[in-house]
Design a protein around this motif. Structure first.
Motif, mmCIF file in Angstrom:
data_model
loop_
_atom_site.group_PDB
_atom_site.id
_atom_site.type_symbol
_atom_site.label_atom_id
_atom_site.label_comp_id
_atom_site.label_asym_id
_atom_site.label_seq_id
_atom_site.Cartn_x
_atom_site.Cartn_y
_atom_site.Cartn_z
ATOM 1 N N HIS A 162 4.310 7.165 3.117
ATOM 2 C CA HIS A 162 5.194 6.105 3.084
ATOM 3 C C HIS A 162 4.624 5.142 2.016
ATOM 4 O O HIS A 162 3.697 5.282 1.414
ATOM 5 C CB HIS A 162 5.136 5.555 4.291
ATOM 6 C CG HIS A 162 3.770 4.942 4.940
ATOM 7 N ND1 HIS A 162 3.186 5.580 5.639
ATOM 8 C CD2 HIS A 162 3.576 3.666 4.675
ATOM 9 C CE1 HIS A 162 1.899 4.777 6.018
ATOM 10 N NE2 HIS A 162 2.183 3.463 5.432
ATOM 11 N N GLU A 196 -3.693 3.601 2.120
ATOM 12 C CA GLU A 196 -4.182 3.928 3.397
ATOM 13 C C GLU A 196 -4.095 5.287 3.723
ATOM 14 O O GLU A 196 -2.965 5.952 3.409
ATOM 15 C CB GLU A 196 -3.153 3.194 4.374
ATOM 16 C CG GLU A 196 -3.064 3.313 5.629
ATOM 17 C CD GLU A 196 -2.056 2.926 6.349
ATOM 18 O OE1 GLU A 196 -0.578 3.004 6.026
ATOM 19 O OE2 GLU A 196 -1.980 2.294 7.791
ATOM 20 N N GLU A 220 7.890 1.246 4.589
ATOM 21 C CA GLU A 220 7.391 0.443 5.544
ATOM 22 C C GLU A 220 7.372 -1.182 4.991
ATOM 23 O O GLU A 220 7.258 -1.242 4.102
ATOM 24 C CB GLU A 220 5.837 0.586 5.635
ATOM 25 C CG GLU A 220 5.043 -0.333 6.647
ATOM 26 C CD GLU A 220 3.457 0.128 6.624
ATOM 27 O OE1 GLU A 220 3.480 0.989 6.334
ATOM 28 O OE2 GLU A 220 2.773 -0.969 6.980
ATOM 29 N N HIS A 248 0.919 -1.192 0.013
ATOM 30 C CA HIS A 248 -0.088 0.111 0.105
ATOM 31 C C HIS A 248 0.980 1.050 0.157
ATOM 32 O O HIS A 248 2.037 1.275 0.328
ATOM 33 C CB HIS A 248 -0.766 -0.041 1.418
ATOM 34 C CG HIS A 248 -0.267 -0.020 2.471
ATOM 35 N ND1 HIS A 248 -0.004 -1.023 3.127
ATOM 36 C CD2 HIS A 248 0.195 1.292 3.404
ATOM 37 C CE1 HIS A 248 0.782 -0.546 4.484
ATOM 38 N NE2 HIS A 248 0.686 0.583 4.483
ATOM 39 N N ALA A 285 4.491 1.223 1.343
ATOM 40 C CA ALA A 285 4.898 -0.207 2.249
ATOM 41 C C ALA A 285 4.921 -1.444 1.122
ATOM 42 O O ALA A 285 4.342 -1.358 0.322
ATOM 43 C CB ALA A 285 3.625 -0.221 2.971
HETATM 44 ZN ZN ZN Z 1 1.296 1.967 5.913
#
Ligand code: ZN
Length: 133
Positions: free
Chosen positions: A77, A53, A127, A6, A79
């Motif tokens: 971020h 997200e 992440e 994500h 991921a």
């Molecule tokens: Zn995340």
């Protein structure tokens, strides 16, 4: 590392952004989850095999509150899904990346997560996430 699991986007107002992203994707978020330990409230959208997200700070000390204060809303971020987060942390550490939490912690969406410091990755907060069985 496997696929991009994500992309995390920091937002000021989750309710408002949920509406905006529902218009963008043509479908609503499929879950909302608060991660109290991180001071965030999140919502998730599906985009093909990846997810988006949205993250809203749930208190002023939250990393998301600080991020928005410094940089404004936007991509926070990226991921990546990994199958073995412990060995991936060890591998990335040996490659010289700065790991923010060497012991994976419980994140949103039933995942174990660890973060790499943006200063070791060209300004990108990365992440790692592994699905919890
Ligand atoms: Zn995340």
């Amino acid at each position: 590392m496997d696929k991009i699991e994500h992309i995390g986007i920091a937002v000021k107002d989750l309710k408002k952004s949920n509406k905006l992203f529902a218009r963008l994707f043509g479908s609503a978020h499929y879950k909302i989850e608060e991660v109290a330990s991180e001071g965030v409230k999140t919502s998730f959208f599906k985009s093909g095999h990846s997810k988006i997200e949205l993250l809203e700070a749930s208190n002023q000390d939250s990393a998301i509150a600080k991020f928005i204060e410094k940089k404004g809303e936007g991509i926070h971020h990226i991921a990546f899904e990994v199958s073995d987060i412990i060995s991936e942390i060890a591998r990335l550490k040996s490659e010289g990346f700065i790991i923010l939490n060497e012991t994976p912690k419980k994140g949103a969406d039933n995942k174990l997560v660890a973060f790499l410091h943006p200063k070791s990755a060209n300004g990108v907060l990365i992440e790692l996430c592994q699905e919890i069985d």
